[in-house]
Design a protein around this motif. Structure first.
Motif, PDB file in Angstrom:
ATOM      1  N   ALA A 172       0.871  -1.175   0.000  1.00  0.00           N
ATOM      2  CA  ALA A 172       0.000   0.000   0.000  1.00  0.00           C
ATOM      3  C   ALA A 172       0.906   1.221   0.000  1.00  0.00           C
ATOM      4  CB  ALA A 172      -0.906   0.011   1.228  1.00  0.00           C
ATOM      5  N   PHE A 173       0.660   2.128  -0.942  1.00  0.00           N
ATOM      6  CA  PHE A 173       1.437   3.362  -1.006  1.00  0.00           C
ATOM      7  C   PHE A 173       0.509   4.535  -0.703  1.00  0.00           C
ATOM      8  CE2 PHE A 173       3.332   7.081  -3.086  1.00  0.00           C
ATOM      9  CZ  PHE A 173       4.607   7.033  -2.536  1.00  0.00           C
ATOM     10  N   PHE A 174       0.859   5.299   0.336  1.00  0.00           N
ATOM     11  CA  PHE A 174       0.027   6.408   0.809  1.00  0.00           C
ATOM     12  C   PHE A 174       0.616   7.731   0.331  1.00  0.00           C
ATOM     13  CE2 PHE A 174      -0.259   2.857   3.680  1.00  0.00           C
ATOM     14  CZ  PHE A 174      -1.606   2.745   3.962  1.00  0.00           C
ATOM     15  N   SER A 175      -0.243   8.607  -0.187  1.00  0.00           N
ATOM     16  CA  SER A 175       0.249   9.873  -0.727  1.00  0.00           C
ATOM     17  C   SER A 175      -0.831  10.951  -0.659  1.00  0.00           C
ATOM     18  CB  SER A 175       0.681   9.687  -2.181  1.00  0.00           C
ATOM     19  OG  SER A 175       1.060  10.912  -2.765  1.00  0.00           O
ATOM     20  N   ASP A 176      -0.404  12.209  -0.672  1.00  0.00           N
ATOM     21  CA  ASP A 176      -1.339  13.336  -0.764  1.00  0.00           C
ATOM     22  C   ASP A 176      -1.824  13.472  -2.205  1.00  0.00           C
ATOM     23  OD1 ASP A 176      -1.006  13.884   1.900  1.00  0.00           O
ATOM     24  OD2 ASP A 176       0.583  15.357   1.568  1.00  0.00           O
ATOM     25  N   LEU A 190       9.525  -1.110  -5.563  1.00  0.00           N
ATOM     26  CA  LEU A 190       8.978  -1.961  -4.502  1.00  0.00           C
ATOM     27  C   LEU A 190       9.286  -3.430  -4.730  1.00  0.00           C
ATOM     28  CD1 LEU A 190       5.511  -0.254  -3.873  1.00  0.00           C
ATOM     29  CD2 LEU A 190       7.560  -0.155  -2.443  1.00  0.00           C
ATOM     30  N   ARG A 191       9.441  -3.823  -5.995  1.00  0.00           N
ATOM     31  CA  ARG A 191       9.769  -5.225  -6.273  1.00  0.00           C
ATOM     32  C   ARG A 191      11.148  -5.616  -5.737  1.00  0.00           C
ATOM     33  NH1 ARG A 191       6.809  -4.513 -11.216  1.00  0.00           N
ATOM     34  NH2 ARG A 191       8.686  -3.798 -12.314  1.00  0.00           N
ATOM     35  N   ILE A 202       6.817  -4.022   6.686  1.00  0.00           N
ATOM     36  CA  ILE A 202       7.852  -2.995   6.796  1.00  0.00           C
ATOM     37  C   ILE A 202       7.330  -1.680   6.230  1.00  0.00           C
ATOM     38  CG2 ILE A 202       9.697  -4.709   6.613  1.00  0.00           C
ATOM     39  CD1 ILE A 202      10.203  -3.695   3.770  1.00  0.00           C
ATOM     40  N   VAL A 203       7.978  -0.578   6.583  1.00  0.00           N
ATOM     41  CA  VAL A 203       7.607   0.748   6.104  1.00  0.00           C
ATOM     42  C   VAL A 203       8.778   1.330   5.327  1.00  0.00           C
ATOM     43  CG1 VAL A 203       6.893   3.074   6.730  1.00  0.00           C
ATOM     44  CG2 VAL A 203       6.072   1.121   8.058  1.00  0.00           C
ATOM     45  N   LEU A 204       8.522   1.754   4.104  1.00  0.00           N
ATOM     46  CA  LEU A 204       9.537   2.405   3.274  1.00  0.00           C
ATOM     47  C   LEU A 204       9.118   3.849   3.046  1.00  0.00           C
ATOM     48  CD1 LEU A 204      10.055  -0.363   0.542  1.00  0.00           C
ATOM     49  CD2 LEU A 204      11.441   0.035   2.578  1.00  0.00           C
ATOM     50  N   GLY A 205      10.033   4.756   3.249  1.00  0.00           N
ATOM     51  CA  GLY A 205       9.723   6.161   3.053  1.00  0.00           C
ATOM     52  C   GLY A 205      10.942   7.016   3.314  1.00  0.00           C
ATOM     53  N   GLY A 223       5.140  10.687   0.428  1.00  0.00           N
ATOM     54  CA  GLY A 223       4.487   9.389   0.377  1.00  0.00           C
ATOM     55  C   GLY A 223       5.317   8.320   1.067  1.00  0.00           C
ATOM     56  N   TYR A 224       4.686   7.199   1.368  1.00  0.00           N
ATOM     57  CA  TYR A 224       5.377   6.084   2.039  1.00  0.00           C
ATOM     58  C   TYR A 224       4.629   4.797   1.736  1.00  0.00           C
ATOM     59  CZ  TYR A 224       1.766   7.655   5.293  1.00  0.00           C
ATOM     60  OH  TYR A 224       0.572   8.079   5.823  1.00  0.00           O
ATOM     61  N   ALA A 225       5.372   3.695   1.736  1.00  0.00           N
ATOM     62  CA  ALA A 225       4.782   2.383   1.418  1.00  0.00           C
ATOM     63  C   ALA A 225       4.809   1.504   2.661  1.00  0.00           C
ATOM     64  CB  ALA A 225       5.593   1.714   0.298  1.00  0.00           C
TER      65      ALA A 225
END
Length: 225
Positions: A172-176, A190-191, A202-205, A223-225
């Protein structure tokens, strides 16, 4: 930036002073002939009412999230054959921007995404039908402070529900809504990572944003995944 929780030591000190204040108020009330028992019961009643209100609010959030997740489309075999379909893009927005920013997203970077790969987190149902799932939160509308923080939290709950129904979604990628995302580049990046380590996600950002006593917070703007 995400707000930093208070340090345990500061929290204990705050609770200590609050307890002292309560004892002081009750003592003064007793010295002036007020009914201390009634005052204490009133304090307990207010606390119980606040807890009940929080419980009701949580139940409404869960109900709304379950409703949106049940209506959100699930991946099909045809979708999996396409380039996209493994990432759920969760975009924070507001009803003020449905006709502008959300509309622009649907005409630009999200134009090739399958419907199950995008959900908009807003504050109202759109007045005009949009070719995308729009989640109506119970968060304060038109607010970049309380409303935004509330949407961040509710969006995570929503993403979890949607991904539980659609096991083909791995990230899931969260963004404005004012960010331009390049889905192919994002999914390629992401792959190179595994979404779980030791049974935990895990959280990537971008880390390192400073907010109050938080010196290594997660920067939300990019944004962050």
């Amino acid at each position: 930036n995400f707000p930093c929780p208070p340090k345990p030591q500061k929290a204990r000190v705050l609770m200590f002073y609050m307890s002292c204040l309560l004892v002081l108020v009750i003592s003064i009330a007793g010295a002036r002939g007020h009914d201390v028992t009634a005052l204490f019961q009133s304090h307990v009643s207010v606390a119980a009412s606040a807890e009940m209100s929080s419980t009701i609010r949580t139940a409404r959030i869960e109900e709304g999230v379950a409703s949106t997740a049940s209506r959100h489309p699930v991946s099909s075999s045809g979708d999996l054959a396409r380039a996209h379909g493994k990432v759920l893009y969760v975009v924070y927005s507001d009803s003020l921007f449905y006709k502008t920013r959300v509309s622009w997203i649907l005409k630009t970077w999200a134009v090739e995404l399958p419907r199950q790969s995008l959900v908009i987190v807003g504050d109202e149902e759109p007045q005009e039908v949009l070719p995308v799932s729009v989640h109506r939160t119970r968060c304060p509308p038109h607010s970049h402070w309380e409303g935004a923080c509330c949407k961040y939290a509710e969006a995570v709950v929503l993403a979890q529900r949607i991904m539980q129904r659609d096991r083909n979604l791995q990230w899931a990628f969260f963004s404005d809504d004012d960010a331009y995302i390049r889905p192919e580049a994002m999914e390629s990046a992401l792959r190179r990572h595994t979404p779980e380590v030791g049974g935990h996600g895990i959280v990537l950002g971008t880390w390192g944003c400073v907010a109050g006593s938080c010196n290594a917070g997660l920067c939300a703007g990019g944004g962050y995944a």
